[in-house]
Scaffold this active site. Structure first.
Site, PDB file in Angstrom:
ATOM      1  N   ASP A  97      17.841  55.279  -7.528  1.00 53.00           N
ATOM      2  CA  ASP A  97      16.595  54.661  -7.070  1.00 53.00           C
ATOM      3  C   ASP A  97      15.399  55.306  -7.763  1.00 53.00           C
ATOM      4  O   ASP A  97      14.473  54.614  -8.216  1.00 53.00           O
ATOM      5  CB  ASP A  97      16.447  54.817  -5.554  1.00 53.00           C
ATOM      6  N   GLU A 134      22.842  57.681  -5.158  1.00 50.04           N
ATOM      7  CA  GLU A 134      22.040  56.480  -4.882  1.00 50.04           C
ATOM      8  C   GLU A 134      20.550  56.810  -4.887  1.00 50.04           C
ATOM      9  O   GLU A 134      19.739  56.050  -5.438  1.00 50.04           O
ATOM     10  CB  GLU A 134      22.448  55.865  -3.541  1.00 50.04           C
ATOM     11  N   HIS A 174      22.689  54.814 -12.714  1.00 44.66           N
ATOM     12  CA  HIS A 174      23.995  55.455 -12.512  1.00 44.66           C
ATOM     13  C   HIS A 174      24.641  55.777 -13.860  1.00 44.66           C
ATOM     14  O   HIS A 174      25.243  56.843 -14.033  1.00 44.66           O
ATOM     15  CB  HIS A 174      24.921  54.531 -11.711  1.00 44.66           C
ATOM     16  N   HIS A 200      18.495  50.120 -11.337  1.00 42.26           N
ATOM     17  CA  HIS A 200      19.198  51.063 -10.461  1.00 42.26           C
ATOM     18  C   HIS A 200      20.627  51.290 -10.959  1.00 42.26           C
ATOM     19  O   HIS A 200      21.083  52.441 -11.058  1.00 42.26           O
ATOM     20  CB  HIS A 200      19.209  50.518  -9.032  1.00 42.26           C
ATOM     21  N   GLU A 201      21.329  50.207 -11.282  1.00 45.24           N
ATOM     22  CA  GLU A 201      22.706  50.331 -11.771  1.00 45.24           C
ATOM     23  C   GLU A 201      22.757  51.085 -13.097  1.00 45.24           C
ATOM     24  O   GLU A 201      23.651  51.910 -13.325  1.00 45.24           O
ATOM     25  CB  GLU A 201      23.343  48.949 -11.925  1.00 45.24           C
TER      26      GLU A 201
END
Length: 425
Positions: free
Chosen positions: A366, A362, A288, A284-285
């Site tokens: 995801d 976000e 980004h 997930h990070e």
């Protein structure tokens, strides 16, 4: 006729307090609901829900008191012209200390010292209660009072060390900026932000936490394999001892260009039930990063900062503005403080818009992790983190839309399930 700047600022501050208190009341009612949201029934245990509910309600009650005291102090300080009095007294104290109060930099530093002392005194009771009563009651606080005091002293010393040169530079730039002042101010703050982003994780953060390399093993291998598959230039992988202060968990990445680093909280490793759940959080990070969210956010902040400085240049010489707040002189730092108060309406609107963008990011991150095959693990990790952090299970839609930079758990799980459904169809 001079415009009633102060009255307008006070009026908006009070209106915003009323509006945000209304949202807080809506959220408090949602937190009091005795049942889980339907999508979380069977997902979150009843015991965790009750603990989360109690924790959230305690924080909500504390928030009501803190906000009421804050608005009372802020309006009193502005209405009774406390800041002009502090400015005058700080000049007198500087003179009595043998300093030249005619030097605006020295006068400003004396003024800010007084403001910092006041801020520390007024914030300390709330900070102590939050840490040693609420957080301790619900099993999160791991700090001793001595560690708390040590961290506070370190923070004050850092402010004393870093603050004066930054303040002096801003004053000099404003005094000599001329027609290109906004550009010079933005350029300085841009350079400062790059420097702070570089030195904070390397120099400042280790003053408060211990960072150790993630040991060799399955978890490290999986994270390195994931980073390599995405061409993420991972140079170092750390574990931070967040458990020395709190049971809350997190993970983040930092670094420029080809020198990226990932930090895992030891509490995250302890709370997740498998390596794949931890890797899904990292996926997930990395989403980004891959989707350039960090770059977009940084550019947006820089653009808004430039526009803000542009607005400041339009009013910095307004005698009426300074007099409205009780100042006879026009010091640089006072002008910046007053300007920040006058653009409060714009700041609230921008904060809301940035939260909208953040929530969209976000969802995208995801989905990125889900497309890498980590949907089941990410769902499990999100649920686990929600449980272990005792985050609010029931949220008011108005409150979350206005305040939350991350979507509520129900919305994130629903989005992941919708993505799976579309793929199956």
């Amino acid at each position: 006729m001079a415009l009633p700047y102060l009255e307008a600022v006070l009026c908006f501050m009070i209106l915003m307090y009323i509006f945000e208190t209304y949202l807080d009341i809506r959220q408090h009612r949602a937190l009091k609901l005795p049942t889980l949201p339907k999508p979380l029934v069977g997902v979150i245990s009843g015991e965790k829900f009750e603990r989360s509910r109690a924790y959230s309600l305690d924080k909500s009650k504390f928030h009501f008191i803190h906000e009421a005291v804050t608005i009372l102090m802020d309006t009193t300080i502005l209405y009774y012209r406390v800041l002009p009095w502090v400015w005058k007294k700080s000049g007198e104290l500087a003179t009595n200390a043998g300093l030249n109060a005619e030097n605006e930099i020295l006068h400003t530093l004396a003024f800010l010292a007084g403001v910092m002392i006041w801020s520390q005194i007024t914030d300390l009771p709330f900070s102590l209660y939050s840490t040693f009563v609420i957080e301790a009651k619900h099993g999160f606080n791991k700090q001793t009072i001595w560690l708390f005091i040590r961290d506070m002293i370190k923070g004050i010393l850092l402010s004393i060390l870093l603050g004066p040169p930054i303040v002096a530079a801003i004053i000099i730039i404003v005094q000599n900026g001329g027609p290109y002042l906004a550009i010079y101010l933005w350029g300085f703050m841009f350079a400062l932000s790059l420097v702070m982003m570089t030195i904070y994780p390397i120099v400042i953060a280790p003053l408060f936490n211990k960072f150790t390399p993630l040991p060799e093993g399955v978890l490290r291998e999986k994270i390195e394999k994931l980073a390599a598959s995405l061409s993420f230039p991972l140079k170092k992988l750390f574990v931070v001892d967040g458990s020395t202060r709190s049971s809350h968990s997190n993970a983040y990445m930092y670094g420029f260009f080809k020198n990226k680093r990932i930090v895992l909280y030891d509490t995250l490793i302890q709370q997740c039930s498998s390596e794949d759940e931890i890797v899904s959080v990292i996926a997930h990070e990395l989403g980004h990063w891959k989707l350039n969210h960090t770059v977009y956010s940084f550019v947006a902040v820089q653009l808004l900062m430039f526009l803000q400085f542009g607005g400041y240049t339009l009013v910095r010489n307004s005698k009426d503005l300074f007099e409205s707040f009780g100042f006879e002189d026009q010091p640089v730092i006072i002008g910046l403080i007053i300007f920040q108060h006058t653009i409060i309406p714009v700041q609230h609107l921008l904060s809301f818009c940035l939260n909208l963008v953040s929530r969209a990011f976000e969802f995208q991150a995801d989905a990125f992790a889900k497309n890498l095959g980590y949907a089941p693990q990410l769902r499990a990790a999100l649920v686990k983190l929600q449980e272990e952090n005792l985050s609010a299970m029931n949220t008011d839609p108005w409150y979350s839309a206005y305040h939350y930079s991350h979507p509520p758990l129900v919305e994130r799980l629903s989005a992941l399930e919708d993505a799976d459904s579309k793929k199956e169809n």
